[in-house]
Design a protein around this motif. Sequence first.
Motif, PDB file in Angstrom:
ATOM      1  N   ALA A  56       4.702  -1.289   8.179  1.00 25.60           N
ATOM      2  CA  ALA A  56       3.535  -2.168   8.199  1.00 25.60           C
ATOM      3  C   ALA A  56       3.524  -3.052   6.959  1.00 25.60           C
ATOM      4  N   PRO A  57       3.005  -4.271   7.075  1.00 30.22           N
ATOM      5  CA  PRO A  57       2.880  -5.135   5.892  1.00 30.22           C
ATOM      6  C   PRO A  57       1.916  -4.522   4.881  1.00 30.22           C
ATOM      7  N   LEU A  58       2.184  -4.738   3.608  1.00 27.11           N
ATOM      8  CA  LEU A  58       1.326  -4.207   2.553  1.00 27.11           C
ATOM      9  C   LEU A  58      -0.140  -4.618   2.732  1.00 27.11           C
ATOM     10  N   PRO A  59      -0.435  -5.881   3.034  1.00 20.98           N
ATOM     11  CA  PRO A  59      -1.851  -6.258   3.194  1.00 20.98           C
ATOM     12  C   PRO A  59      -2.569  -5.461   4.285  1.00 20.98           C
ATOM     13  N   GLU A  60      -1.828  -5.071   5.338  1.00 21.61           N
ATOM     14  CA  GLU A  60      -2.453  -4.290   6.402  1.00 21.61           C
ATOM     15  C   GLU A  60      -2.857  -2.909   5.899  1.00 21.61           C
ATOM     16  N   ILE A  61      -1.977  -2.273   5.121  1.00 18.78           N
ATOM     17  CA  ILE A  61      -2.292  -0.951   4.580  1.00 18.78           C
ATOM     18  C   ILE A  61      -3.432  -1.050   3.573  1.00 18.78           C
ATOM     19  N   GLN A  62      -3.441  -2.114   2.792  1.00 18.81           N
ATOM     20  CA  GLN A  62      -4.519  -2.296   1.827  1.00 18.81           C
ATOM     21  C   GLN A  62      -5.853  -2.549   2.514  1.00 18.81           C
ATOM     22  N   ALA A  63      -5.809  -3.228   3.652  1.00 23.52           N
ATOM     23  CA  ALA A  63      -7.048  -3.465   4.393  1.00 23.52           C
ATOM     24  C   ALA A  63      -7.621  -2.165   4.937  1.00 23.52           C
ATOM     25  N   PRO A  70      -5.404   2.079  -3.593  1.00 22.93           N
ATOM     26  CA  PRO A  70      -4.880   3.221  -2.826  1.00 22.93           C
ATOM     27  C   PRO A  70      -3.851   2.792  -1.785  1.00 22.93           C
ATOM     28  N   GLY A  71      -4.080   1.645  -1.142  1.00 23.92           N
ATOM     29  CA  GLY A  71      -3.151   1.161  -0.133  1.00 23.92           C
ATOM     30  C   GLY A  71      -1.787   0.860  -0.709  1.00 23.92           C
ATOM     31  N   ARG A  72      -1.756   0.229  -1.893  1.00 19.68           N
ATOM     32  CA  ARG A  72      -0.467  -0.060  -2.521  1.00 19.68           C
ATOM     33  C   ARG A  72       0.262   1.226  -2.888  1.00 19.68           C
ATOM     34  N   GLY A  73      -0.487   2.213  -3.412  1.00 21.30           N
ATOM     35  CA  GLY A  73       0.146   3.468  -3.794  1.00 21.30           C
ATOM     36  C   GLY A  73       0.783   4.183  -2.616  1.00 21.30           C
ATOM     37  N   VAL A  74       0.064   4.251  -1.494  1.00 18.67           N
ATOM     38  CA  VAL A  74       0.598   4.911  -0.298  1.00 18.67           C
ATOM     39  C   VAL A  74       1.772   4.133   0.258  1.00 18.67           C
ATOM     40  N   TRP A  75       1.653   2.812   0.295  1.00 16.41           N
ATOM     41  CA  TRP A  75       2.733   1.972   0.844  1.00 16.41           C
ATOM     42  C   TRP A  75       3.996   2.097   0.001  1.00 16.41           C
ATOM     43  N   GLU A  76       3.867   2.119  -1.322  1.00 17.86           N
ATOM     44  CA  GLU A  76       5.040   2.256  -2.191  1.00 17.86           C
ATOM     45  C   GLU A  76       5.690   3.624  -2.009  1.00 17.86           C
ATOM     46  N   ARG A  77       4.884   4.682  -1.920  1.00 15.42           N
ATOM     47  CA  ARG A  77       5.461   6.017  -1.703  1.00 15.42           C
ATOM     48  C   ARG A  77       6.159   6.091  -0.349  1.00 15.42           C
ATOM     49  N   ALA A  78       5.635   5.400   0.646  1.00 15.99           N
ATOM     50  CA  ALA A  78       6.278   5.389   1.962  1.00 15.99           C
ATOM     51  C   ALA A  78       7.649   4.720   1.912  1.00 15.99           C
ATOM     52  N   HIS A  79       7.892   3.920   0.875  1.00 13.01           N
ATOM     53  CA  HIS A  79       9.206   3.311   0.661  1.00 13.01           C
ATOM     54  C   HIS A  79      10.039   4.104  -0.345  1.00 13.01           C
ATOM     55  N   GLY A  80       9.543   5.271  -0.734  1.00 14.62           N
ATOM     56  CA  GLY A  80      10.285   6.119  -1.672  1.00 14.62           C
ATOM     57  C   GLY A  80      10.180   5.684  -3.111  1.00 14.62           C
ATOM     58  N   LEU A  81       9.150   4.892  -3.441  1.00 12.18           N
ATOM     59  CA  LEU A  81       8.982   4.390  -4.802  1.00 12.18           C
ATOM     60  C   LEU A  81       7.959   5.226  -5.557  1.00 12.18           C
ATOM     61  N   ASP A  82       8.086   5.250  -6.871  1.00 15.86           N
ATOM     62  CA  ASP A  82       7.145   5.980  -7.719  1.00 15.86           C
ATOM     63  C   ASP A  82       6.145   5.026  -8.343  1.00 15.86           C
ATOM     64  N   PRO A  83       4.888   5.439  -8.428  1.00  8.56           N
ATOM     65  CA  PRO A  83       3.883   4.564  -9.045  1.00  8.56           C
ATOM     66  C   PRO A  83       4.051   4.424 -10.548  1.00  8.56           C
ATOM     67  N   ALA A  84       4.745   5.368 -11.182  1.00  4.45           N
ATOM     68  CA  ALA A  84       4.948   5.332 -12.632  1.00  4.45           C
ATOM     69  C   ALA A  84       6.220   6.104 -12.966  1.00  4.45           C
ATOM     70  N   PRO A  85       6.884   5.753 -14.070  1.00  4.57           N
ATOM     71  CA  PRO A  85       8.101   6.482 -14.451  1.00  4.57           C
ATOM     72  C   PRO A  85       7.781   7.890 -14.908  1.00  4.57           C
ATOM     73  N   ILE A  86       8.783   8.752 -14.856  1.00  2.58           N
ATOM     74  CA  ILE A  86       8.636  10.109 -15.364  1.00  2.58           C
ATOM     75  C   ILE A  86       8.642  10.060 -16.879  1.00  2.58           C
ATOM     76  N   THR A  87       7.688  10.712 -17.485  1.00  7.32           N
ATOM     77  CA  THR A  87       7.624  10.764 -18.940  1.00  7.32           C
ATOM     78  C   THR A  87       7.710  12.210 -19.400  1.00  7.32           C
TER      79      THR A  87
END
Length: 334
Positions: free
Chosen positions: A153-160, A166-183
């Motif tokens: 789904a397009p990012l704007p749709e998930i954000q809507a 929250p929509g960006r965070g879920v969408w990024e994780r669905a692509h296997g991305l991390d919201p922040a680096p490991i520290t």
Amino acid sequence: MVEAEPHQDPGPCVLYIRCGGTDPATLAALAGLVGRFTPVVRAEPPDAVVADVRSAVSFYGLLPEQLALMISTRASALYDVSLTIGVAGSRTVAAMAACDVLVGRIRAVDSDPRAVADFLRAKPVAALPGITAEAVRTLAAAGLYTVGEVAAAPLPEIQAVLGAAPGRGVWERAHGLDPAPITAEHPPGSLAADRLFTADATDPTDRGALSRAVLELGLGLGDRLRSTGRTATGLTLTVRLAGGSSVSRSRTLPEPTSDPGELAEAAYAMHEALGSHGAPVRAVALRAEGLSAADPRRARSVPVGAGRGRAVLPSTFADPPAPGPAQEERRLSS
């Protein structure tokens, strides 16, 4: 057991290590064990440790799956825990891989985007790390049930549906991305070293090998503390026996120190106080505790690897013979 074909380009390597049912002390010890391989490690209570092992993969010349197996083997011998490890290019995917494999196994997901997409596609949305139950219900009401459907789904749709952040965070994780680096957790409160035995070190016939190992661990910890400008206020010695039992002894040091000799003497005294173990020894571990920055007013100009610690070795152990099978550390077979 590793459930993946080793890959030649591991990319950014993240280990997500689960040790279900463990206590806080064991979790901290496990984080310390992983910290021997990489400085980028942190405990995630109640039962996980996450680490970025890019530098360790390069230094040891191992694939990340092999490094995970080395950590798992040591943890089993030292702490009698069975680890489940996910290996991937991000914390998100590594955490999901660790939840997608039997206890005690290692699941590796290649960092290639197509491999990541294939792994995530059919997973339920609820499997995404950090997603709330409310978000899962909201996505289901919108007809989005799987990670693959959210990713498509397009990012704007998930954000809507979920809101901008929250929509960006879920969408990024669905692509296997991390919201922040490991520290990393700084500074660690303890520092550990261990020695495994490929064959049983049996009392009393192999007590010399065990004594030498204890002394060397104390000297090594002193060198490591001194090189990082820290001191310890206590030591804990743990000897793990065949069958899974262990004996341990702790000691509070007279004053904060990083002197290799003082640490070796204290470790040897604890070893002597434990006496005969009456069973084959599988591993010995020494932990320096109560770490703090060294007081520069008390610091001595002594190079790492030097100091009176080199003179405290009993003459019995001063010039050891070439190590036999029972004295060598466990090595990972490629």
